[in-house]
Structures are given as C-alpha cells and as structure tokens.
Scaffold this motif. Structure first.
Motif, mmCIF file in Angstrom:
data_model
loop_
_atom_site.group_PDB
_atom_site.id
_atom_site.type_symbol
_atom_site.label_atom_id
_atom_site.label_comp_id
_atom_site.label_asym_id
_atom_site.label_seq_id
_atom_site.Cartn_x
_atom_site.Cartn_y
_atom_site.Cartn_z
ATOM 1 N N ILE A 225 14.583 -26.547 -10.907
ATOM 2 C CA ILE A 225 14.341 -25.193 -10.428
ATOM 3 C C ILE A 225 13.601 -24.354 -11.465
ATOM 4 O O ILE A 225 12.954 -23.356 -11.117
ATOM 5 C CB ILE A 225 15.680 -24.507 -10.042
ATOM 6 N N THR A 226 13.655 -24.725 -12.747
ATOM 7 C CA THR A 226 13.122 -23.827 -13.783
ATOM 8 C C THR A 226 11.630 -23.530 -13.614
ATOM 9 O O THR A 226 11.257 -22.353 -13.556
ATOM 10 C CB THR A 226 13.452 -24.347 -15.192
ATOM 11 N N PRO A 227 10.732 -24.525 -13.527
ATOM 12 C CA PRO A 227 9.332 -24.153 -13.316
ATOM 13 C C PRO A 227 9.079 -23.581 -11.933
ATOM 14 O O PRO A 227 8.218 -22.712 -11.742
ATOM 15 C CB PRO A 227 8.578 -25.471 -13.519
ATOM 16 N N VAL A 228 9.830 -24.047 -10.946
ATOM 17 C CA VAL A 228 9.611 -23.629 -9.563
ATOM 18 C C VAL A 228 10.025 -22.178 -9.358
ATOM 19 O O VAL A 228 9.425 -21.448 -8.557
ATOM 20 C CB VAL A 228 10.364 -24.583 -8.609
ATOM 21 N N LEU A 229 11.029 -21.706 -10.095
ATOM 22 C CA LEU A 229 11.451 -20.315 -10.004
ATOM 23 C C LEU A 229 10.309 -19.373 -10.360
ATOM 24 O O LEU A 229 10.070 -18.372 -9.672
ATOM 25 C CB LEU A 229 12.649 -20.079 -10.930
ATOM 26 N N ALA A 230 9.587 -19.688 -11.442
ATOM 27 C CA ALA A 230 8.454 -18.851 -11.828
ATOM 28 C C ALA A 230 7.350 -18.872 -10.776
ATOM 29 O O ALA A 230 6.668 -17.866 -10.545
ATOM 30 C CB ALA A 230 7.911 -19.306 -13.183
ATOM 31 N N MET A 231 7.166 -20.017 -10.119
ATOM 32 C CA MET A 231 6.163 -20.113 -9.059
ATOM 33 C C MET A 231 6.537 -19.235 -7.877
ATOM 34 O O MET A 231 5.677 -18.572 -7.282
ATOM 35 C CB MET A 231 6.028 -21.567 -8.610
ATOM 36 N N LEU B 146 7.629 -24.967 -2.013
ATOM 37 C CA LEU B 146 8.169 -25.276 -3.323
ATOM 38 C C LEU B 146 9.460 -26.067 -3.143
ATOM 39 O O LEU B 146 10.317 -25.693 -2.338
ATOM 40 C CB LEU B 146 8.448 -23.983 -4.105
ATOM 41 N N ILE B 147 9.600 -27.157 -3.891
ATOM 42 C CA ILE B 147 10.762 -28.031 -3.750
ATOM 43 C C ILE B 147 11.354 -28.279 -5.123
ATOM 44 O O ILE B 147 10.645 -28.697 -6.051
ATOM 45 C CB ILE B 147 10.370 -29.367 -3.086
ATOM 46 N N ALA B 148 12.650 -28.032 -5.271
ATOM 47 C CA ALA B 148 13.309 -28.206 -6.566
ATOM 48 C C ALA B 148 14.626 -28.929 -6.388
ATOM 49 O O ALA B 148 15.353 -28.707 -5.419
ATOM 50 C CB ALA B 148 13.560 -26.843 -7.227
ATOM 51 N N GLY B 149 14.936 -29.805 -7.355
ATOM 52 C CA GLY B 149 16.221 -30.482 -7.385
ATOM 53 C C GLY B 149 16.868 -30.268 -8.731
ATOM 54 O O GLY B 149 16.252 -30.520 -9.780
ATOM 55 N N GLY B 150 18.096 -29.757 -8.748
ATOM 56 C CA GLY B 150 18.817 -29.570 -10.004
ATOM 57 C C GLY B 150 18.079 -28.653 -10.961
ATOM 58 O O GLY B 150 17.575 -27.590 -10.586
ATOM 59 N N TRP C 175 5.371 -18.240 1.189
ATOM 60 C CA TRP C 175 5.972 -19.330 0.425
ATOM 61 C C TRP C 175 7.373 -19.603 0.929
ATOM 62 O O TRP C 175 8.024 -18.757 1.524
ATOM 63 C CB TRP C 175 6.013 -19.001 -1.071
ATOM 64 N N GLN C 176 7.807 -20.824 0.703
ATOM 65 C CA GLN C 176 9.156 -21.256 1.050
ATOM 66 C C GLN C 176 9.667 -22.130 -0.082
ATOM 67 O O GLN C 176 8.933 -22.976 -0.601
ATOM 68 C CB GLN C 176 9.152 -22.066 2.346
ATOM 69 N N LEU C 177 10.899 -21.925 -0.488
ATOM 70 C CA LEU C 177 11.515 -22.730 -1.539
ATOM 71 C C LEU C 177 12.690 -23.499 -0.969
ATOM 72 O O LEU C 177 13.597 -22.915 -0.356
ATOM 73 C CB LEU C 177 11.991 -21.838 -2.699
ATOM 74 N N LEU C 178 12.692 -24.825 -1.174
ATOM 75 C CA LEU C 178 13.805 -25.696 -0.816
ATOM 76 C C LEU C 178 14.457 -26.130 -2.122
ATOM 77 O O LEU C 178 13.826 -26.783 -2.955
ATOM 78 C CB LEU C 178 13.305 -26.921 -0.048
ATOM 79 N N TYR C 179 15.727 -25.780 -2.303
ATOM 80 C CA TYR C 179 16.404 -26.012 -3.581
ATOM 81 C C TYR C 179 17.682 -26.789 -3.334
ATOM 82 O O TYR C 179 18.585 -26.329 -2.637
ATOM 83 C CB TYR C 179 16.701 -24.660 -4.234
ATOM 84 N N GLY C 180 17.754 -28.000 -3.896
ATOM 85 C CA GLY C 180 18.926 -28.839 -3.737
ATOM 86 C C GLY C 180 19.664 -29.051 -5.047
ATOM 87 O O GLY C 180 19.071 -29.011 -6.126
ATOM 88 N N GLY C 181 20.968 -29.272 -4.951
ATOM 89 C CA GLY C 181 21.795 -29.550 -6.121
ATOM 90 C C GLY C 181 23.053 -30.279 -5.710
ATOM 91 O O GLY C 181 23.343 -30.419 -4.515
ATOM 92 N N LEU D 70 18.846 -23.108 0.502
ATOM 93 C CA LEU D 70 19.698 -23.794 -0.472
ATOM 94 C C LEU D 70 20.375 -24.998 0.177
ATOM 95 O O LEU D 70 20.891 -24.902 1.296
ATOM 96 C CB LEU D 70 20.748 -22.833 -1.017
ATOM 97 N N TYR D 71 20.396 -26.116 -0.556
ATOM 98 C CA TYR D 71 20.989 -27.345 -0.041
ATOM 99 C C TYR D 71 21.930 -27.959 -1.080
ATOM 100 O O TYR D 71 21.613 -28.985 -1.687
ATOM 101 C CB TYR D 71 19.900 -28.353 0.326
#
Length: 319
Positions: free
Chosen positions: A124-130, A117-121, A141-147, A168-169
């Motif tokens: 993250i909202t739909p990806v958080l539920a995933m 899972l990859i989210a930017g800014g 699962w792995q989540l990469l979250y950048g901001g 977190l990035y």
C-alpha cells in the motif's frame, strides 16, 4: 549516476515521528535537520535508508509529493527478515539522525485518463501516494487494497476519507481481491499500478494480459524465480570513464566495474531496487531484472547492471 542524467541525492535527515499504523506496521517521518525542503519526488518513488548497523534498505515514500518538509515511509516488521525492519521498529526514535539516498523511481507514475490501483499488504505504501495524486488531479481512480486482516492493513483512516474510491479486502472477512471481476473488461485509457506480494502481482499480470500493452505497471519486493541462464564473458566499455573492463562469466557487470573503481552504485543486487540503472550507449542488453516493462526492454537504452548482461560480446555504457 544510476538514474541517467537525473541526480540522486544523498542526505542526512532526522527522524521526526514514528507512529503505529497497523499491527506490525509503523510509519516513520524524516525531515531535514536545518528545516530545508527535501528533494522533490513522484508517487511510486522510494528512498534507501542507511541504518547505523550498515544495513541499507529501500522503502517507498507514502506521504504527499506536494509536502517537501518531510518524507514518510511505512515499514512492516519482518522478524524472519534480514534485520532492517527489526531495527526500524526497535531503535528508530524521534531526533535520531540517519542517512537517506534518493528519491529513486522505478514505477514511473504518469498522468493517465484513469487509474486502477491494486495493493497487497505493505504494498500500500507507494500506491497510497498514487491515490492522493490522482485525487489531487481530479482524475478517476479506484483502489483495491487487500490484507490478511483489517488490523494488519495500514493507513485505513486516510483511505476511508476517499469513500467509494477505496475497496478494502481483508482476507479473513472478505476473501481475496476479486481480480477476475475487476480486470475482466479492459478500460480504455486506464492504467493499472500494483504493488504487493508475488502471488498478487503474478495474478494481476495474468488477469490483465488482454489489456492494452503498457497498461500494467508493477513493483516487486523480491526477484521472481527465473531459469538459470549461462553467462559468457562480455567486454564493457565505460564511455564516461574512458575505461574498458572484461567481465568474466559468473560475475556481475556491477561487481566487475566496482572492483575497477568505476563510478557505479548498487544496493539490492537482485534487480528490484533500481539503484544501478545505467544508460546503454551501444550493444544489446540481456535484461534479467524485475523492473523494466516490455516496452522498456525493447527500447534497450537502459539496464540494471547488477543482474543483466549482454546478448553479444560487447556493451558500451554511460559509466
């Protein structure tokens, strides 16, 4: 009906809670005024929020699909935007009634062997539920979250509870998400789901081009720049309404059908929200949206009539 045979609900809800989640980001919870359960949804779904000003905006659901007592959205304040987020931040308060439409689902989150899972800014909202759903299923699962900064990244407390599953990035401390490192080697059975600003999504598509077909699913906030395509007149047969409408060049199918009073709906009119999804009975669509995957386009059984047209002179639609 924009979701084919699936009903799209329109409902009056009340604001249950407004909470700061990060610098410039609030979450808003809605519940039914009579305490009833809200319609079910899958991770990646969004709702359309109709504000008292007449503005309609789409926001991803970021709560738990198992909790139908409320819906939660996350809203980034965009002072240079079109007024929706500004109203949410300034005026929405607990107890206020608002109208919602949905849930609508473009992402199509499915059970897979594993997830990246990859989210930017605010993506993250739909990806958080995933992430929550993958954890509930007990799947890897792995989540990469950048901001931009750690202070601007929402829902960090919830995410940190998942330990090493979340990386977190914040750009000011860790730089950009190292996509080359994460996407260099394709993983069999792993699906990539990404949401965020266009540069991030473009980079994900490019870096994961060698993954198996269908591995990558994206959701965009805005349409990608595209070369202008010439329009030609198209005859649209609306099978359910038993009407035929000739759509002239330069006018959208959605706009022409609306003008004739036919039962179609649309919101963004840019090919990104999914509201105008319509089943194709006959004819070949000229897809111009930013939602469908390559496999969906090849199937040709649905189209988004706010931007897409026909490759021939005639389409038969379920409208």
């Amino acid at each position: 009906m924009s979701e084919g045979t699936k009903a799209v609900h329109e409902m009056l809800v009340r604001v249950r809670q407004v909470r700061w989640e990060a610098a410039g980001v609030v979450s808003v919870e809605f519940s039914s005024p009579d305490g009833r359960q809200l319609p079910s949804w899958r991770p990646g779904a969004h709702v359309e929020l109709a504000l008292p000003t007449g503005i309609v905006r789409q926001y991803s659901l970021c709560g738990s699909p198992q909790d139908r007592s409320s819906y939660r959205i996350g809203v980034l304040r965009e002072r240079a935007g079109r007024g929706g987020s500004e109203y949410v931040h300034t005026f929405l308060r607990p107890g206020q009634p608002v109208r919602l439409r949905g849930p609508l689902d473009n992402f199509g989150f499915r059970r897979e062997k594993g997830y990246l899972l990859i989210a930017g800014g605010i993506g993250i909202t739909p990806v958080l539920a995933m992430a929550k759903q993958a954890a509930a299923w007990g799947l890897p699962w792995q989540l990469l979250y950048g901001g931009r900064t750690a202070d601007s990244m929402a829902f960090l407390d919830e995410l940190r509870a998942h330990g090493d599953n979340v990386r977190l990035y914040p750009k000011d401390r860790a730089g950009r998400i190292p996509l080359d490192e994460w996407l260099e080697k394709p993983r069999s059975g792993t699906a990539i789901y990404a949401c965020g600003p266009e540069p991030l999504l473009t980079a994900v598509e490019e870096r994961a081009a060698h993954w198996a077909p269908g591995s990558v699913r994206l959701e965009r906030f805005r349409p990608r720049p595209k070369p202008t395509r010439p329009d030609t007149e198209v005859e649209v047969v609306c099978a359910r309404s038993n009407r035929t409408v000739v759509v002239p060049a330069g006018r959208s199918i959605l706009g022409a059908l609306e003008a004739e009073g036919l039962p179609v709906t649309g919101s963004c009119r840019e090919g990104v929200c999914g509201t105008c999804r319509t089943r194709v009975i006959d004819g070949e669509p000229d897809h111009r949206d930013d939602i469908l995957t390559a496999e969906d386009r090849a199937a040709g059984d649905h189209m988004y009539i706010c931007v897409s047209r026909a490759r021939g002179e005639r389409l038969v639609l379920d409208a």
